[in-house]
Design an enzyme around this catalytic site. Sequence first.
Site, PDB file in Angstrom:
ATOM      1  N   ARG A 126      -5.684 -15.500  85.820  1.00 51.07           N
ATOM      2  CA  ARG A 126      -5.003 -15.658  84.536  1.00 51.07           C
ATOM      3  C   ARG A 126      -4.273 -14.368  84.182  1.00 51.07           C
ATOM      4  NH1 ARG A 126      -9.570 -18.962  80.930  1.00 51.07           N
ATOM      5  NH2 ARG A 126     -10.048 -20.506  82.548  1.00 51.07           N
TER       6      ARG A 126
ATOM      7  N   ARG B 209     -12.591  -9.195  79.914  1.00 51.43           N
ATOM      8  CA  ARG B 209     -11.304  -9.885  80.028  1.00 51.43           C
ATOM      9  C   ARG B 209     -10.558  -9.332  81.231  1.00 51.43           C
ATOM     10  NH1 ARG B 209      -8.399 -13.095  76.546  1.00 51.43           N
ATOM     11  NH2 ARG B 209      -9.912 -12.674  74.912  1.00 51.43           N
TER      12      ARG B 209
ATOM     13  N   GLU C 186     -18.234 -15.764  74.700  1.00 51.79           N
ATOM     14  CA  GLU C 186     -18.044 -17.142  75.154  1.00 51.79           C
ATOM     15  C   GLU C 186     -18.154 -17.198  76.682  1.00 51.79           C
ATOM     16  OE1 GLU C 186     -14.557 -19.966  76.461  1.00 51.79           O
ATOM     17  OE2 GLU C 186     -14.072 -18.771  74.692  1.00 51.79           O
TER      18      GLU C 186
ATOM     19  N   SER D  46     -16.681 -23.374  77.545  1.00 49.47           N
ATOM     20  CA  SER D  46     -16.090 -24.294  76.571  1.00 49.47           C
ATOM     21  C   SER D  46     -16.202 -25.691  77.151  1.00 49.47           C
ATOM     22  CB  SER D  46     -14.620 -23.957  76.306  1.00 49.47           C
ATOM     23  OG  SER D  46     -14.501 -22.813  75.505  1.00 49.47           O
TER      24      SER D  46
ATOM     25  N   ARG E 250     -18.795 -12.716  82.221  1.00 50.90           N
ATOM     26  CA  ARG E 250     -19.544 -12.502  80.983  1.00 50.90           C
ATOM     27  C   ARG E 250     -21.017 -12.852  81.147  1.00 50.90           C
ATOM     28  NH1 ARG E 250     -15.199 -14.463  76.323  1.00 50.90           N
ATOM     29  NH2 ARG E 250     -13.627 -12.888  76.843  1.00 50.90           N
TER      30      ARG E 250
END
Length: 423
Positions: A263, A278, A350, A353, A392
């Site tokens: 990404r 990130r 997070e 999701s 994470r």
Amino acid sequence: MLDIHWLRQHPQEARERLKTRGRGDEALVDRLLDSDGELRAVIRSVEELRAKRNQVSREIGFRQGKEKPSQALLTEMRTLGKTIEEKECQRQRLESEVRDLLLLLPNLPHPTVPIGNGAEANQTIRTWGTPRTFLFPPKPHWEIGEKRELFDFPAAVKLAGSGFALFRGEGARLQRALIRFMLDLHVQEHGYIEIWPPFLVRGEVAIGSGHLPKFAEEMYHIPSDDLYLLPTAELALANLHREETLKEATLPLRYVAYSPCFRREAGSAGKDTRGLLRIHQFEKVELVQITHPDRSYGALEEIVRHAEKVLQLLELPYRITLLCTGDMGFGASKCYDLEVWAPGVGAWLEVSSCSNLEDFQARRMTLRCKPDPAGKSRYCHTLNGSGTALPRIIAALLENHQQEDGRVLLPEAFRAYYPKEFV
């Protein structure tokens, strides 16, 4: 993709529900319906012109059997042909315009989704575990990892630039073990079929999943081959049955896959840049379900439980939040986030999701199901969830289970994959 027939009949409802997302998407509804109305008018015009041309053609044929057709009749025939050709070009342009606008419209939020513009409007559904009380100041994961030589950020910068991570020694082994642990859990206990997909996909696959054209700037593209690096294995798994009609008796289909995820994170410079929070390339185990449209919300709760199990076995305190309309992803109709507590950075991270996209992807992929050969087909519903994302998870694992001497105590359930008590 939304149903254009439904949008024609319920434009105000569409505007109101899209407005709750807070991104101005409701304005696209008017543009779409204007183009759609113009397209339908052109289609009617073409049909009328073709009928007229057929009538003139019959008249010319009739006259040729008796006398020479008039110049006026022949001119009219040529004029009709040219007009139809121009209208067909206009039709193609409008069809493309309508499809492009449909691809830019996000999914409609489910009525049970709380309305709000950001994270402050999200609802905590439940929590698990109690954040640990430390007898020493907990360190962030990057300090733990660098001291134990689990990862090497300067080496990653040397190889690829900022925003990448390099795992070494026990850190690389830990990451590999976590991937095996998650895949085995979802295959053996939760009944998913494991897939090892290509890590590059065609543009139409990314369109089918909803990542293109909306998120083109976030994806890594190889122009010479017109292929995209996976931002998530969801693209490959959701598209496995694109352009197929499945038997309802075969549903639900459950797929799990490991993949590296790439990404660009355009627009996120300076946000969560320390450590593993990130980065442009990370590892993830992804869950996807293809379900009957009447049973997808039960499947959403199930996929959340499957992701939760990973966190429970790793003994990581977490909370589950129901995202509000303004915080949901582009394709989601309803979405839960799973967030683990990371004491070293003092934040909830997070790690998954879980979303129900209803028939949003299925319409883009032309993925249907039907009860039997004579039954009426319907669009399937698709769901996805991280099961889970590794960077994470590793950060939370190191921070929650750190010891005062710098070692990390591993959860007992994980030691079959990493046969040591400590990292």
